[in-house]
Design an enzyme around this catalytic site. Structure first.
Site: not given
Length: 456
Positions: A266-272, A322, A392
Site C-alpha cells: 500500500c505504497a501511496g503516496p510514497g514516503g516509505k 489491490d 499510523c
C-alpha cells in the site's frame, strides 16, 4: 481600512474545512502562495488556521456558554478564530476582538459583527484555565470527558489513547503533544542525498533516524534535494519502521537468485517506498545495514497514489493493484512492507481537522481490510521472509488486535520483537511490537509489528 490578509486567509481555510470538508494542510499552502502571503504573515495565518481547527471542541463549548443562540456557521467560524487568539495566543485582547469583529463585518455584515463583539468580550473575560472547569465535565467523576474538552479531542479518541497507553499517567502529555505544532522532518534518501546536504540547506540532524533532519522554518520544497526527490518530507518514525524491515536477518535457504525482492503493498503516496527504493539500491550502511542490490515492487490500489509513488522513486517497479487481490505470485518476496490503511489517529498533530472527522464506526470496516491485507502480505512472502505491519494509529483495534487475530488463524507465521531492530529509540513499549508516541519521541504515533513466515 487595510485588509488583514493573514486572518482573512485563516478564516477562508476554516470556512472551507467546515463547509466543504477541505483539507487544511492542502488548502492553506495554496492560499498563501496564490495571495502572496509570506514571512510573518504566513506564519500567523498558519497558526491561526491550524490552532483554531485543533481546538474546535474546546472553543465551541466556550462559545456555547457565552451566547443564548446558535451562531450562523460563518459567524461561528469567526468566533472560533477569535477564541483561539484570546485563549491560546499572545494577541492582546483588544486586538483579538477588534480584528475578529472587523473580519465578521467584512465577510458577513455589520449586524453579525455586533453580535460577535458581544460574544468575544464574554470569552475574553476569562483565561483558558478559568474556562475549562466551567465548560468541561468534572475531572473526578468523568476524567475522559474532562480531558476531551480540556485538550480538544473527541471523547472516543481520548478513550482509545488511554487504552493504548495502558493508563492515565501519560494521557495529558500525549494530548498536549497532539496539539503542538510539529517540526518539519526531512529524509535524506541514502545514495541520493545526505543529512550533511540538508544541513547546508538550513536543517539540523534528526534525533533517531540516520537519514532525518529537522527544518524549523522555510519551505522544504525550496531545498534542491527535496525538489529533485533525492530527499523528502517524512516523519522520523515512518523512516525508522521502513529501516527496521531492512535490518531483519532472513533465512537464506529459499532466497531468490539475483538479489532480494521486496514488496510495498500500500505504497501511496510514497514516503516509505522512496526510502525503501533507495536502501534497496544503495544499501543502508552501518554494520547491520542492508548492503543493497534488492529490487522493490510498489503497489497502490488508487492510480493517482501509485503515480505519486512513481514520481518519488527511481528504480522501483510501480503498479496499480489491490493488495487483497494480488497481481503477483504468492511466496516470491523476501520482505513485504504493509503500511495499512487506518484512521490516522497517530498523525493528528499534522492534520488539524482530522480528529473531528474521524468516526469510530469506521474502525470495524478498517479492521476487516487490515486483516485481509496482512493475510495477503503473509501469502506474498516466502518461507523465512518477513512482513512489516505498520499503521499510523495506536488504536488497539488497528494494531495488536489485528496482528493477534491473523496469527491465531494461521500456523505459518510468528511475531518477532520489533524493538530489536530499532536500537536508536527506547520507550517503544513492552513488545514484541514497537509503538512510537508524539509525547515520548516527538514523532507520529506509528505502530510496527514484524512477522516471519515459517517453513511448512
Amino acid at each position: 481600512m487595510p485588509r488583514d490578509e493573514a486572518r482573512i486567509a485563516a478564516f477562508d481555510v476554516i470556512r472551507a474545512v467546515d463547509e466543504r470538508d477541505a483539507y487544511a494542510n492542502l488548502l492553506l499552502p495554496r492560499i498563501l502562495r496564490d495571495r502572496g502571503i509570506r514571512g510573518r504573515d504566513a506564519a500567523l495565518a498558519t497558526e491561526l488556521a491550524y490552532g483554531t481547527l485543533r481546538g474546535l471542541g474546546t472553543y465551541d463549548a466556550i462559545i456555547e456558554t457565552c451566547t443564548d443562540r446558535a451562531p450562523d456557521p460563518d459567524v461561528r467560524d469567526a468566533l472560533r478564530l477569535g477564541a483561539h487568539q484570546l485563549l491560546r495566543m499572545r494577541v492582546p485582547p483588544h486586538a483579538a476582538v477588534g480584528t475578529t469583529v472587523d473580519l465578521v463585518r467584512l465577510r458577513v455584515g455589520p449586524g453579525p459583527a455586533k453580535f460577535a463583539n458581544a460574544v468575544l468580550r464574554r470569552i475574553a473575560s476569562r483565561t483558558i484555565e478559568e474556562w475549562v472547569p466551567i465548560v468541561a465535565p468534572d475531572a473526578a467523576t468523568d476524567p475522559v470527558g474532562h480531558l476531551a474538552v480540556a485538550h480538544a479531542h473527541p471523547r472516543w479518541i481520548v478513550s482509545a489513547f488511554r487504552d493504548a497507553l495502558g493508563g492515565d499517567a501519560e494521557l495529558p502529555g500525549l494530548l498536549d503533544a497532539d496539539n503542538a505544532r510539529p517540526l518539519v522532518t526531512l529524509v535524506a534518501r541514502p545514495g541520493r542525498s545526505s543529512v550533511k546536504e540538508l544541513e547546508e540547506a538550513g536543517a539540523t540532524p534528526g534525533r533517531y533516524s540516520p537519514y532525518a533532519a529537522y527544518l524549523r522554518e522555510g519551505d522544504p520544497g525550496q531545498i534542491e534535494a527535496v525538489a529533485d526527490t533525492r530527499a523528502a518530507v517524512q516523519d522520523e518514525a515512518s523512516q525508522l519502521v521502513a529501516l527496521a524491515l531492512t535490518r531483519v536477518p532472513l533465512d537464506d535457504a529459499d532466497a531468490a537468485a539475483g538479489g532480494e525482492r521486496w514488496l510495498d503493498m500500500c505504497a501511496g503516496p510514497g514516503g516509505k517506498a522512496g526510502l525503501l527504493d533507495a536502501i534497496a539500491t544503495y544499501g543502508a550502511g552501518g554494520p547491520a545495514g542492508f548492503p543493497g542490490g534488492a529490487r522493490l515492487l510498489a503497489a497502490d490500489v488508487q492510480f493517482h497514489r501509485a503515480r505519486l509513488v512513481w514520481q518519488t522513486t527511481r528504480r522501483a517497479d510501480v503498479i496499480t493493484a489491490d493488495g487483497t487481490e494480488p497481481a503477483w505470485r504468492p511466496g516470491v518476496f523476501d520482505r513485504v512492507m504493509l503500511d495499512a490503511p487506518c484512521t490516522g489517529l497517530g498523525a493528528l498533530r499534522r492534520r488539524p481537522e482530522a480528529r473531528w472527522r474521524r468516526d469510530p464506526s469506521a474502525i470495524a470496516e478498517l479492521g476487516r481490510l487490515q486483516r485481509r491485507l496482512l493475510g495477503a502480505a503473509l501469502d506474498a512472502v516466502r518461507p523465512g521472509g518477513v512482513v512489516a505491519y505498520v499503521t499510523c494509529s495506536p488504536h488497539l483495534a488497528e494494531t495488536r488486535v489485528v496482528v493477534g487475530d491473523v496469527l491465531a488463524r494461521r500456523g505459518d507465521a510468528e511475531q518477532l520483537d520489533a524493538r530489536a531492530y530499532l536500537p536508536e529509540a527506547d520507550g517503544l513499549g513492552d513488545g514484541p511490537h514497537a509503538q512510537f508516541w508524539p509525547h515520548r519521541h516527538g514523532t507520529d504515533a506509528m505502530f510496527l509489528a514484524i512477522l516471519r513466515k515459517r517453513r511448512p
